[in-house]
Design an enzyme around this catalytic site. Sequence first.
Site, short mmCIF file in Angstrom:
data_model
loop_
_atom_site.label_atom_id
_atom_site.label_comp_id
_atom_site.label_asym_id
_atom_site.label_seq_id
_atom_site.Cartn_x
_atom_site.Cartn_y
_atom_site.Cartn_z
N TYR B 318 0.84 -1.20 0.00
CA TYR B 318 0.00 0.00 0.00
C TYR B 318 0.87 1.25 0.00
O TYR B 318 1.71 1.44 0.88
CB TYR B 318 -0.91 0.00 1.23
CG TYR B 318 -2.05 0.98 1.13
CD1 TYR B 318 -3.32 0.55 0.77
CD2 TYR B 318 -1.88 2.33 1.41
CE1 TYR B 318 -4.38 1.43 0.68
CE2 TYR B 318 -2.94 3.22 1.31
CZ TYR B 318 -4.19 2.76 0.96
OH TYR B 318 -5.24 3.65 0.88
N TYR B 369 -5.88 5.19 -7.19
CA TYR B 369 -6.09 5.12 -5.74
C TYR B 369 -7.47 4.54 -5.49
O TYR B 369 -8.47 5.24 -5.56
CB TYR B 369 -5.96 6.52 -5.14
CG TYR B 369 -6.19 6.60 -3.66
CD1 TYR B 369 -5.23 6.16 -2.75
CD2 TYR B 369 -7.37 7.12 -3.14
CE1 TYR B 369 -5.43 6.24 -1.39
CE2 TYR B 369 -7.59 7.21 -1.77
CZ TYR B 369 -6.60 6.77 -0.91
OH TYR B 369 -6.82 6.85 0.44
#
Lengths: 143, 415
Positions: B318, B369
């Site tokens: 991430y 995203y």
Amino acid sequence: MSERWFPNSMPNPMVDHYSLPWWQAAAEHRLQVQCCDNCGHGILPPAPICSECRSSQLTMKDVSGKGSLYTYTVVHQPVSMEQEMPFVIAIIELDTQGISNNTVRMMSNIVGASVEPADIGRAVSVAWEDMSEEVCVPRFQFD
Amino acid sequence: MNKKAHIVGAGETQYTKWGQITDTTEHALALQAITRAVEDAGLSIDEVDGLASFAEDRNEAIFLAAELGIAELRFANMVWMPGGGGGCAAIANAVMAVETGQAEVVVVYRALCQGQFMRFGQGAAELQGQSQAQSPTHTQEPPPPTFVQSNEMLMSAMGFVMPYGMLTATAAFALPIRRHMHLYGTTSEQLGQIAVTFREHANRNPRAVMKDRTMTLEQHQESRMIAEPLHLFDCCLETDGACAVVITTAERAKTLAKRPVAVIGTAQGAPKGYSFGSFTNANIDDKLYTTGGTGQLANRLWQQAGVGPKDIDVAQIYDHFTGSVLMQLEDYGFCKPGQGGPFVASGALSWDGGSLPTNTSGGSLSEAYMHGLSHVVEGARSLWGESSSQVKNANTCLVTSAAGVPSSAIVLQGQ
């Protein structure tokens, strides 16, 4: 009124049952740490119970307002505030010797000076900013 | 036979810069991603009986289930981890549902139209609005600063830091990264190497928002400062889109066309005192402050999966901020605490010959995203042999969710 570094449009403190007394002490320019009567643990932000022994016997205690710079960021991106850019958000390690048996840190700002990486660890003291009669916000300055 | 649940399909909508998807709604994107994922698996919507999401997804499973015409909804679940921390936890919950027989085919989805709703990068502006005392009319002067009462836990926690201007994730995550630099000598150029490597991967990915935009280390260094030490190019994109993955039983997976990929380990959680992570965790243990807070979680994950960092062929980590990638590399044991800087500077993260090919799609810094669910999509693709930067013979993949907040992670393995 004290020196001003930030405009009135800064976010107001959002207070709950536990943090209201902290902000009320701040209005009298007293910086406080919530301490557990049972085990001496210092807590910020103020909470209903001690995270170490789960006691609900907690007392707000005045601290000296002295401390050191733990880390910081210089913010260059205005969000929707009218303050001068850039400004410094910092984590302050408070001097709580004789008050709590642990290190207590809090978020605040460094005002009145620019901040460089080498400043981490430098001594600071609280500088109160009276936003209104009700709201006084603890900022910090290098000693 | 391995009883572990499998990932058997993935679906995505178009990804765009935030605000560019205007001809459809966020929840229609969720429907599109879900139906594409189910189709990719070779299944039918009629076989789906579970839905799971995270990050306070606005697109509630009960309404999606009705719109999809799901025959019987047997499992609907939302993770209690803030923002991107819960992506792999949503997978973990779907896995638990499948492995315990509560449901058989669970779709995990995330839809995110930052143009149609608030931008996360400016999300706290909304909090700030809540913190302002209301003027009786717009024509009057705003009232002087005052206390605003809150009985909601998030607002109480944020309300204690917002008076200092703590309104954005960039400012929050910059704080531990600055201290990491102070303690270990980590440099902005080392962080920049992460951004440049992921951009190179995105340049090879036709779905990536940054497909046609190259980035050099010099451009990273010259990009405007957001919250020191984080430049613009240290921050993830803000995009519109949706994605989804399908989880089902090992038995069912064997009957489908794709190579079986099992979820061999899952873990979620947070260290003591973590609350809302970097926004509010000033008082966590000093030793944890310059980590992603995912070290304990990593140990549990490796133990459950029966593999370790040396067994990972490809990783999807991430990447909300470059520095957070670096801290996770340390937390998950790919390098020692404090050594993330030299590790990434060595080129370790490159798909082409790096020791730990990472974010082969470009990640959130350069692909899109999607609060980290796109990392799960790419993790599965990299084991199906479908990545645009395919690591040869990849068999074991780590996928992580946002660190610096309560987090989660999974390990995927080809069977």
